[in-house]
Design an enzyme around this catalytic site. Structure first.
Site, PDB file in Angstrom:
ATOM      1  N   SER A 102       0.630  -1.385  -0.235  1.00 34.98           N
ATOM      2  CA  SER A 102       0.113   0.335   0.171  1.00 34.98           C
ATOM      3  C   SER A 102       1.337   1.906  -0.201  1.00 34.98           C
ATOM      4  O   SER A 102       2.048   0.972  -0.781  1.00 34.98           O
ATOM      5  CB  SER A 102      -1.147   0.128   1.087  1.00 34.98           C
ATOM      6  OG  SER A 102      -1.892   0.826   0.818  1.00 34.98           O
ATOM      7  N   ASP A 122      -9.311  -4.694  -6.063  1.00 31.64           N
ATOM      8  CA  ASP A 122      -9.811  -3.469  -4.355  1.00 31.64           C
ATOM      9  C   ASP A 122      -9.881  -2.490  -4.890  1.00 31.64           C
ATOM     10  O   ASP A 122      -9.873  -2.040  -5.938  1.00 31.64           O
ATOM     11  CB  ASP A 122      -7.489  -3.173  -5.146  1.00 31.64           C
ATOM     12  CG  ASP A 122      -7.206  -2.866  -3.871  1.00 31.64           C
ATOM     13  OD1 ASP A 122      -7.779  -2.152  -3.026  1.00 31.64           O
ATOM     14  OD2 ASP A 122      -5.397  -2.517  -3.786  1.00 31.64           O
ATOM     15  N   HIS A 177      -7.638  -5.247  -1.294  1.00 29.49           N
ATOM     16  CA  HIS A 177      -6.555  -4.155  -0.469  1.00 29.49           C
ATOM     17  C   HIS A 177      -6.704  -5.721   0.654  1.00 29.49           C
ATOM     18  O   HIS A 177      -7.503  -5.272   1.777  1.00 29.49           O
ATOM     19  CB  HIS A 177      -6.894  -2.814   0.100  1.00 29.49           C
ATOM     20  CG  HIS A 177      -6.158  -1.936  -0.465  1.00 29.49           C
ATOM     21  ND1 HIS A 177      -5.077  -1.742  -1.191  1.00 29.49           N
ATOM     22  CD2 HIS A 177      -5.381  -1.638   1.181  1.00 29.49           C
ATOM     23  CE1 HIS A 177      -4.363  -1.194  -1.176  1.00 29.49           C
ATOM     24  NE2 HIS A 177      -4.467  -0.593   0.559  1.00 29.49           N
TER      25      HIS A 177
END
Length: 314
Positions: free
Chosen positions: A178, A268, A297
């Site tokens: 991330s 995601d 995610h």
């Protein structure tokens, strides 16, 4: 196949829509020159955390603006020749996590340095912002952007490692997910000596695409907030996205000259797959994209084992 974005075939050809500043290359060349001309000023202090096959240290060094930046450093015992090293970056609003999470790498003979991003929830800087960092500095100058400073913090950490006699300067790698994936990507681009990159569903790519998709959840809500509270008529929209282009990782893609592995989940909704492919598709060096159709995610089953195997091949 369910999807929150383009089809995989379209993703493989997508190259992004966020504008790139005309002086992007000059801006970052000047930033690196400024960093190289600024003393690193670092110190190691042995940590209270102990383990039987190495030592743990608190590393403090100076950012480009003199800010104190903290990193956990774990070094194996009995080093007979310079060893490979991993620079690890954490997710948005977090910190470098527990010491013990890094022990498998040290047990396998590698050093690991895990940086706390400034002014988040670790020990770097003097403030604590879990959100708002994308747009910090946006109304000043590009040099004031939060992520310009944070990318350079990561770059400076990589230059410290190059100075350490027990680290093989040709085997320094970056790793993160991330926000950490974006930092692993950017630092790997800014330091041409980086050996390998492992970037997991990276943040901070193709900002305008995220905004147009209206899929920005969590951290990307800052884009909406900016317009709602600072520019409700969108009079500065183009200027806003162009300025963000200085920290958009897709604009660093052509600078990467080492091997890179990226990971994306096609579900995601935080960092949409198209934004990740926008960066990936412009890389010219050896690259590999691991695509997980059913994951978003989140933690991905089996991925930590793949990362560990990747480290063993540094």
């Amino acid at each position: 196949m369910p999807s929150v974005d383009m089809s995989l075939d379209k993703l493989k050809n997508y190259t992004g829509i966020n504008p790139k500043p005309s002086d992007f290359e000059e801006f970052w060349a000047n930033s690196i020159e400024e960093s190289n001309n600024t003393p690193l000023n670092y110190s190691f202090k042995e940590s209270s955390f102990t383990f039987p096959f190495g030592k743990a240290y608190d590393l403090i060094f100076k950012g480009i603006d003199g800010e104190n930046i903290y990193a956990k450093a774990l070094i194996p015992n009995n080093i007979e020749k310079p060893i490979g090293a991993i620079i690890e970056f954490h997710g948005y609003g977090g910190n470098s996590r527990d010491w013990s999470s890094k022990l498998p790498y040290v047990a396998s003979g590698y050093a690991i340095f895990s940086m706390d991003c400034r002014d988040q929830m670790g020990y770097s800087g003097n403030e604590n912002f879990r959100r708002g960092n994308i747009i910090r500095g946006i109304d000043k100058t590009p040099k004031d952007l939060y992520y310009r400073k944070t990318y350079l913090d990561g770059y400076r950490l990589s230059k410290i490692l190059e100075e350490l006699e027990y680290i093989d300067s040709k085997k320094i790698c970056t790793l993160g997910l991330s926000q950490g994936g974006a930092l692993a990507f950017a630092v790997g681009a800014l330091n041409s000596n980086i050996h390998k990159i492992f970037s997991i569903y990276p943040f901070l790519s193709d900002f305008k695409r995220v905004w147009e998709m209206d899929l920005g959840e969590g951290p990307y809500e800052e884009l909406k907030d900016y317009f709602r509270f600072k520019d409700p008529l969108h009079e500065k929209e183009n200027e806003f996205f162009t300025t963000l282009g200085y920290i958009d990782i897709q604009n660093f893609s052509s600078k990467i000259n080492c091997e890179i592995t990226m990971v994306t989940g096609l579900m995601d909704r935080i960092c949409p797959p198209s934004t990740q492919f926008a960066a990936y598709n412009k890389i010219f060096s050896k690259k590999n994209m691991l695509v997980y159709p059913d994951f978003g995610h989140e933690d991905i089953f089996g991925l930590n084992d793949l990362i560990y195997k990747w480290v063993l091949n540094i």
